[in-house]
Scaffold this motif. Sequence first.
Motif, short mmCIF file in Angstrom:
data_model
loop_
_atom_site.label_atom_id
_atom_site.label_comp_id
_atom_site.label_asym_id
_atom_site.label_seq_id
_atom_site.Cartn_x
_atom_site.Cartn_y
_atom_site.Cartn_z
N CYS A 8 -21.08 5.50 -13.88
CA CYS A 8 -20.46 4.31 -14.45
C CYS A 8 -21.52 3.21 -14.56
CB CYS A 8 -19.32 3.81 -13.57
SG CYS A 8 -17.74 4.61 -13.89
N GLU A 9 -21.30 2.32 -15.51
CA GLU A 9 -22.20 1.17 -15.68
C GLU A 9 -21.39 -0.12 -15.52
OE1 GLU A 9 -25.53 -0.62 -18.80
OE2 GLU A 9 -23.92 0.66 -19.54
N ALA A 25 -26.80 -9.37 -15.22
CA ALA A 25 -27.48 -8.07 -15.26
C ALA A 25 -26.47 -6.94 -15.10
CB ALA A 25 -28.52 -8.01 -14.12
N SER A 26 -26.93 -5.74 -15.32
CA SER A 26 -26.09 -4.56 -15.17
C SER A 26 -26.70 -3.63 -14.13
CB SER A 26 -25.94 -3.81 -16.51
OG SER A 26 -27.22 -3.35 -16.95
N PHE A 27 -25.93 -2.69 -13.67
CA PHE A 27 -26.43 -1.65 -12.77
C PHE A 27 -25.56 -0.42 -12.95
CE2 PHE A 27 -23.26 -3.90 -10.26
CZ PHE A 27 -22.56 -2.88 -9.65
N LEU A 28 -26.05 0.71 -12.41
CA LEU A 28 -25.34 1.98 -12.55
C LEU A 28 -24.80 2.43 -11.20
CD1 LEU A 28 -27.62 4.08 -14.94
CD2 LEU A 28 -25.72 2.57 -15.51
N LEU A 29 -23.63 3.04 -11.24
CA LEU A 29 -23.01 3.59 -10.04
C LEU A 29 -22.79 5.09 -10.25
CD1 LEU A 29 -20.32 2.09 -7.81
CD2 LEU A 29 -19.91 4.37 -8.71
N MET A 62 -27.79 1.71 -8.50
CA MET A 62 -29.18 1.34 -8.77
C MET A 62 -29.23 0.26 -9.83
SD MET A 62 -31.40 4.84 -8.67
CE MET A 62 -32.90 3.85 -8.76
N SER A 63 -30.20 -0.62 -9.70
CA SER A 63 -30.42 -1.68 -10.69
C SER A 63 -31.65 -1.33 -11.53
CB SER A 63 -30.64 -3.03 -9.99
OG SER A 63 -29.55 -3.35 -9.17
N GLY A 64 -31.76 -2.03 -12.64
CA GLY A 64 -32.97 -1.91 -13.45
C GLY A 64 -33.07 -0.66 -14.29
N ILE A 65 -31.98 0.08 -14.43
CA ILE A 65 -32.01 1.26 -15.30
C ILE A 65 -30.79 1.21 -16.22
CG2 ILE A 65 -33.28 2.68 -13.65
CD1 ILE A 65 -30.66 4.05 -12.93
#
Length: 628
Positions: free
Chosen positions: A312-313, A216-220, A273-276
């Motif tokens: 960042c992703e 999965a990915s997440f944003l910082l 955050m996850s899921g975006i």
Amino acid sequence: MIEVEKELDIFLLHLENVDIDSEAVVLQKNKIKRTVKRYNAALRRIRANLDQRWLVMDSLVTAQAELLEMVEETESRVQSQALELTQQLEQEIGKSRANAFAISISAFLLSFLMINLVVKRHIRRPLDDLRNGFDRLESDGIKTPIDLGRSDDWSHLENAYNNMASRLSEAYLELNEEKKNFDFLAHHDPLTGLANRLLATKSLNEKIRHSTREGASFLLFYLDIDEFKTINDSLGHASGDNLLVNISQILRQLLGSSGFVARMGGDEFMIFMSGINLEEGQRLAERINKALRKPYYIDNNSIFVSASIGVCEFPLHGKDGETLIRNADTAMYQAKRNGRDQYRVYADKMTHEVTDLIETNMGLHQAIANEELVVFFQPKVNLDTKKTVGAEALIRWQHPKLGLLPPAEFLEVAEKTDLIIDIDKWVFRKVATLITEWQQAGVDLQGVVFSVNFSARMFYMTDLAEQLQTILDQTHCQPSQIMLEITERDMMRDFETCVRTIETLHAKGYKIAIDDFGTGYSSLSVLKNLSADCIKLDRSFIQEVNSSKVDYEITNAVLKLAQILDFTVIAEGVETVNHVDTLRHIGCQYAQGYFFAKPLPVDSWIKYLSGDKQRAINPNDIPTNYII
């Protein structure tokens, strides 16, 4: 004794033979006779006693012989009886030896069993109870009283243990609470209660491991409060701390439980955050900017702040925590360079720009020391009389390798450190020095006011007026010849302090201008209470003032408002005849822009001021990259 008696008798015979008849002799002879008779009587008694003693001795000898005979008989009889007794004893001992051995074994076994029972009941069992109590106390720290059921010395041990266990349990509870507090303090920011850098780094690494396993990915998001140091310098660290607490509460409320928020130190915050996806993340960054873009009322001061955000992703922009944070920080600084109060998504080219920023920062220190900075002047013109009423001092960097650099190439770097204060002071001193030199050279500066731009850090210095006065005393310049410009955005950082600073500077004789008006957060109530002299209408409203009804009406409204509030208005970015005509039509009296002149070097500015405008704005003399 017989011989003595004979001798005495002979003595008496001799005494009788003494023929002396004298009375004295006779008397003495009688005395001697009597004495001899007494001796004889005594001898007889003695001999009688001796005879008696001989009889006794004879009886004793007889008795002794009989006794010896009896002893011999008794001894013989005792010996025979002893032998008989010995034989009997040997027989008895032989018989009882086996019994004694059996009894001894039985007694030993019985004693061992009794001792074991006593030890088990009276020693081992109480000790086991004590040991179990200590084990429970050590394992869970909870007191568990023991009951040994004894009334002897063990009862004292029981009471001592129970009292000790109670105290230790309380100590364990206190230590556990302290441990929790220490653990919280070690992983959380004591001011805001948010996670600190240590916990944020651990949580980010755990998030990376989880996302890697799940694919999965997440944003910082990396967030920095714009001009926070200015607020600290002007209002003090207590107000700055209150502001950080307010900002942390807003971030918590905005993200809720769906995101992780941490204070990384100073005025920097990190969110992941996850899921975006990136598109949703950009909308979130916009909401964060909007949520923070409001006035904060702290200690009777109204403070306006904004934030610059880098996005960042994972794993697109980094596969480890250090890289993600570094790239998000790079994107955040890119947002600052582009005007603050916005966000930027990381791109690889930004890393190269950061390297350039570092080199620029190092070069700026050398530029100040080596006198590589220069000042250009852009005229301000009265649209009705066409006369020059002033000029804005604009800094340039004469780079030894890159040539002449406009302020956009280096001021953003300087604003990140206190280097911007050194540059502001340098420009102020340079302008004050030039004004004095021009006056001494006979240049007519009557009615001409020179504007100097100040950064927020410079403007909010508590001893600003004193520092400026020192420079004026050294350069022999008058404050009435200088106008200090501060942007509307910086002015609203701390409006109350700004008002006090302006009043102090007015008292010294300076004029004050609000630069880039219309791009900040000012309101009518703010302007009403601001004792500035001039509003510089931002070029963004002037560029389309002829074709955009909105820009036209805004410009017209600002001019009417300024007239009511007794502000002078200078339109920036005037580049065409239509701009001039429209501005004159709606009542704007002053302007500056390329239509009149680009920023000019000192010699060209003097020529322009003296009336040789054609030479001053000759394209062959003025580089085309001169911008404000």
